[in-house]
Design a protein around this motif. Sequence first.
Motif, mmCIF file in Angstrom:
data_model
loop_
_atom_site.group_PDB
_atom_site.id
_atom_site.type_symbol
_atom_site.label_atom_id
_atom_site.label_comp_id
_atom_site.label_asym_id
_atom_site.label_seq_id
_atom_site.Cartn_x
_atom_site.Cartn_y
_atom_site.Cartn_z
ATOM 1 N N HIS A 14 -16.527 -8.412 9.580
ATOM 2 C CA HIS A 14 -15.666 -7.348 9.054
ATOM 3 C C HIS A 14 -14.507 -7.077 10.015
ATOM 4 C CE1 HIS A 14 -14.442 -3.635 7.161
ATOM 5 N NE2 HIS A 14 -14.652 -2.971 8.285
ATOM 6 N N ARG A 17 -12.063 -9.833 9.955
ATOM 7 C CA ARG A 17 -11.248 -9.806 8.733
ATOM 8 C C ARG A 17 -10.143 -8.747 8.853
ATOM 9 N NH1 ARG A 17 -9.015 -10.571 4.522
ATOM 10 N NH2 ARG A 17 -8.917 -9.153 2.757
ATOM 11 N N LEU A 18 -10.526 -7.570 9.398
ATOM 12 C CA LEU A 18 -9.523 -6.512 9.576
ATOM 13 C C LEU A 18 -8.405 -6.987 10.498
ATOM 14 C CD1 LEU A 18 -11.759 -3.327 10.000
ATOM 15 C CD2 LEU A 18 -10.272 -3.873 8.069
ATOM 16 N N SER A 19 -8.732 -7.845 11.443
ATOM 17 C CA SER A 19 -7.723 -8.339 12.385
ATOM 18 C C SER A 19 -7.121 -9.649 11.926
ATOM 19 C CB SER A 19 -8.355 -8.532 13.767
ATOM 20 O OG SER A 19 -9.040 -7.376 14.153
ATOM 21 N N ARG A 20 -7.481 -10.076 10.747
ATOM 22 C CA ARG A 20 -6.984 -11.327 10.166
ATOM 23 C C ARG A 20 -7.216 -12.518 11.103
ATOM 24 N NH1 ARG A 20 -6.903 -7.816 7.029
ATOM 25 N NH2 ARG A 20 -5.345 -7.356 5.436
ATOM 26 N N PRO A 96 5.015 -14.982 1.210
ATOM 27 C CA PRO A 96 4.326 -15.238 -0.060
ATOM 28 C C PRO A 96 4.137 -13.938 -0.811
ATOM 29 C CG PRO A 96 3.141 -16.237 1.794
ATOM 30 C CD PRO A 96 4.221 -15.381 2.371
ATOM 31 N N LYS A 97 4.116 -13.997 -2.124
ATOM 32 C CA LYS A 97 4.003 -12.766 -2.916
ATOM 33 C C LYS A 97 2.721 -12.023 -2.539
ATOM 34 C CE LYS A 97 1.475 -14.430 -6.894
ATOM 35 N NZ LYS A 97 1.407 -14.734 -8.263
ATOM 36 N N ILE A 98 2.829 -10.687 -2.543
ATOM 37 C CA ILE A 98 1.664 -9.942 -2.101
ATOM 38 C C ILE A 98 1.095 -9.042 -3.177
ATOM 39 C CG2 ILE A 98 1.811 -9.932 0.411
ATOM 40 C CD1 ILE A 98 3.418 -7.137 -0.931
ATOM 41 N N ILE A 99 1.713 -9.017 -4.357
ATOM 42 C CA ILE A 99 1.036 -8.333 -5.464
ATOM 43 C C ILE A 99 1.092 -9.244 -6.681
ATOM 44 C CG2 ILE A 99 1.432 -5.944 -4.776
ATOM 45 C CD1 ILE A 99 3.677 -6.106 -7.071
ATOM 46 N N GLU A 100 0.232 -8.947 -7.646
ATOM 47 C CA GLU A 100 0.230 -9.730 -8.886
ATOM 48 C C GLU A 100 1.481 -9.429 -9.674
ATOM 49 O OE1 GLU A 100 -2.735 -11.797 -10.240
ATOM 50 O OE2 GLU A 100 -2.434 -11.957 -8.079
ATOM 51 N N TYR B 83 -2.697 -4.379 7.828
ATOM 52 C CA TYR B 83 -1.789 -5.521 7.708
ATOM 53 C C TYR B 83 -1.158 -5.537 6.330
ATOM 54 C CZ TYR B 83 -3.733 -7.403 11.984
ATOM 55 O OH TYR B 83 -4.105 -7.584 13.281
ATOM 56 N N TYR B 84 0.126 -5.451 6.318
ATOM 57 C CA TYR B 84 0.848 -5.536 5.057
ATOM 58 C C TYR B 84 2.259 -5.972 5.439
ATOM 59 C CZ TYR B 84 1.181 -4.448 0.091
ATOM 60 O OH TYR B 84 1.283 -4.547 -1.266
ATOM 61 N N PRO B 85 2.894 -6.810 4.642
ATOM 62 C CA PRO B 85 4.178 -7.376 5.107
ATOM 63 C C PRO B 85 5.281 -6.348 5.339
ATOM 64 C CG PRO B 85 3.341 -8.576 3.207
ATOM 65 C CD PRO B 85 2.465 -7.384 3.376
ATOM 66 N N HIS B 133 9.827 -7.952 -5.048
ATOM 67 C CA HIS B 133 8.960 -9.043 -5.478
ATOM 68 C C HIS B 133 9.680 -9.969 -6.437
ATOM 69 C CE1 HIS B 133 5.858 -6.821 -3.523
ATOM 70 N NE2 HIS B 133 6.103 -5.760 -4.280
ATOM 71 N N GLY B 138 6.717 -16.486 -6.950
ATOM 72 C CA GLY B 138 5.567 -16.230 -6.092
ATOM 73 C C GLY B 138 5.981 -15.832 -4.688
ATOM 74 N N LEU B 139 7.095 -15.078 -4.603
ATOM 75 C CA LEU B 139 7.602 -14.693 -3.292
ATOM 76 C C LEU B 139 7.902 -13.196 -3.239
ATOM 77 C CD1 LEU B 139 10.161 -17.600 -2.814
ATOM 78 C CD2 LEU B 139 8.063 -17.273 -1.483
ATOM 79 N N SER B 140 7.888 -12.663 -2.025
ATOM 80 C CA SER B 140 8.352 -11.294 -1.808
ATOM 81 C C SER B 140 9.389 -11.321 -0.694
ATOM 82 C CB SER B 140 7.185 -10.380 -1.415
ATOM 83 O OG SER B 140 6.273 -10.270 -2.478
ATOM 84 N N ARG B 262 -4.553 -3.091 -8.694
ATOM 85 C CA ARG B 262 -5.548 -4.054 -8.248
ATOM 86 C C ARG B 262 -6.272 -3.514 -7.017
ATOM 87 N NH1 ARG B 262 -5.809 -9.661 -6.772
ATOM 88 N NH2 ARG B 262 -4.356 -9.172 -5.109
ATOM 89 N N GLU B 266 -12.031 -5.003 0.010
ATOM 90 C CA GLU B 266 -12.451 -4.322 1.234
ATOM 91 C C GLU B 266 -11.848 -2.916 1.260
ATOM 92 O OE1 GLU B 266 -13.827 -5.945 5.403
ATOM 93 O OE2 GLU B 266 -12.510 -7.104 4.137
ATOM 94 N N ARG B 271 -8.933 2.191 11.390
ATOM 95 C CA ARG B 271 -9.186 2.181 12.849
ATOM 96 C C ARG B 271 -8.123 2.972 13.611
ATOM 97 N NH1 ARG B 271 -8.227 -3.562 12.940
ATOM 98 N NH2 ARG B 271 -7.243 -2.971 10.967
#
Lengths: 100, 479
Positions: A14, A17-20, A96-100, B83-85, B133, B138-140, B262, B266, B271
């Motif tokens: 876990h 994963r949080l730290s990638r 890369p795209k990060i949402i659907e 983590y998020y871009p 987006h 398929g890119l942001s 969506r 997790e 933290r």
Amino acid sequence: MPNKKTIDEKTVKHVARLSRINLSKEEVSLYQRQLADILGYINKLNELDTKDTLPTSHPLGNLKNVFRKDTVKKSLSAEDVLKNAPARKDDFFKVPKIIE
Amino acid sequence: MKDYEIVIGLEAHVQLLTQSKVFCGCSTKFGLAPNSSTCPVCLGLPGALPVLNEKAFLHAIKTALALKCRIQDIIKFDRKNYYYPDLPKNFQISQYDKPLAYNGYLEIEHNNAKKKIRITRVHLEEDAGKLMHDPGKGLSYIDFNRTGIPLLEIVSEPDMRSPDEGSAYLQDLKSILQYLKVSDCNMEEGSLRCDANISVRPKGEGSLGVKAELKNMNSFKAVRDALSYEAERQVELLRKGESVVQETRLWNERKGITELMRTKEETHDYRYFPEPDLVPLTVDKKEIEKIKRSLPELPQAKKKRFTALYGLGKYDAGVLTRDMEISNFFEETIKLFDKPKKIANWLSGDIASILNERKTTIGETRFKPAHLAELLELIRAEEISGKIAKEILPEIFRLGISPKEIVRSKGLKQIKDAGELTSVIDDVLRENKKSIDDYKKGKKNALIFLVGQVMRKTKGRANPKIVNEILKKRLDDGG
Ligand SMILES: [Zn+2]
């Protein structure tokens, strides 16, 4: 003497994963032991009597209220900023795209 | 719906009005070229150190005090890790266990009833970058200009019981922020954003239902619509014997529905830990008192004063004081033309429509209190009719020139001279024999029609009172 205690596999995965971070099987078991050692060491601090001690939120306890004036300074150029980008489109970072 | 109670809590994110970002000197200006307003601090490059913007901090304290909050004895910042871009540092500087202020309230007035909405906490944090987006490719794409812009998060308790109350709370909060001049609260530019927690429960039930979190509401209307839709959706689920799931839903403005966002497999684990690069802050009691005393008159106090001092009704006073600029404009006009109700009517009627149409605020136009006072004086002196006044209003807005000047140059001055009116009246009587007969048969409406005809012929310039008198006399004498 190293602490024999371990942290369970799920927790290590876990945290990874949080730290990638991708961990191999060997690394997971290594960190199960090492993280337990660290926590064991930190736990030692809990033995101290801190009844009369204020929580320390910052190591520079005496330094307070440090401000800057609200003035605009020169920013970096987009060109410089994007030097760090693995990929770009015009003046945007490209990912890369990060949402659907 | 009647058997259920809606429970709403709102979380507002307000962009504080500063020139530079919260921890660095980059400009906060809206609409700059992408990635042209960033630096090592807001990009989180190694070794860069944040320093708190004093203005942002003062804005935050002012807001907290206006919301009757308690200021934290020792204020500190924390890192919220994820983590998020859009987050170049991989953590957001925010506040966790010691928010800047807590335990406040905002009193709203809705349906003529006052109600306190409790404020749980107010804390200072930095904004994230902006993502665009391109699903097709398929890119942001990321623009980090917004990263590090000062945000104030204001969290309410679940004290609202209807979408209208939610919207009233947000409206009042916006007014207060504008009065304090701490934010421009432009929802379209994202300087006021709002998320909601909403649940429903059978009336009389003590414990709260399962809540959904709503996001992506970009206007007051969207907030009200999204809350109404979501309340009905939840009630419908319960009616069918199903249960509400705790989840985050996005308001889809186009479809008018809320949709499931969506969910990440997790759950969030941020933290939090104290931000070591920023030192703690304290505001001593004297300083707090000083800031409290320096707070401007707030909308509610002003509303009360407007009803007492100017004899305005609650509704008028509410409309005028919701917008600080309008309330100031009103008071400036009163100094020149002492008829509060008349001024109020114009401000909340024709003037409000023009501002709405042009999507602007009164301060940004060339229309000044002296113009309104002069216009009202022209009507009072019967130099022009109310109708003509309404007609020339847009022109005063556009050109910023005096109403007198427009009336003079366009020859709009009212015709009060009986001699001048008589010839027009002669024409009208000649052309409307039937109406004369009707009048004589007792149809009083015929007189109104004839007055209207005279007004038409003079393009609204005739003084209707005098026309009425002359016409009546002529008709009665003739009979
Ligand atoms: Zn910066």
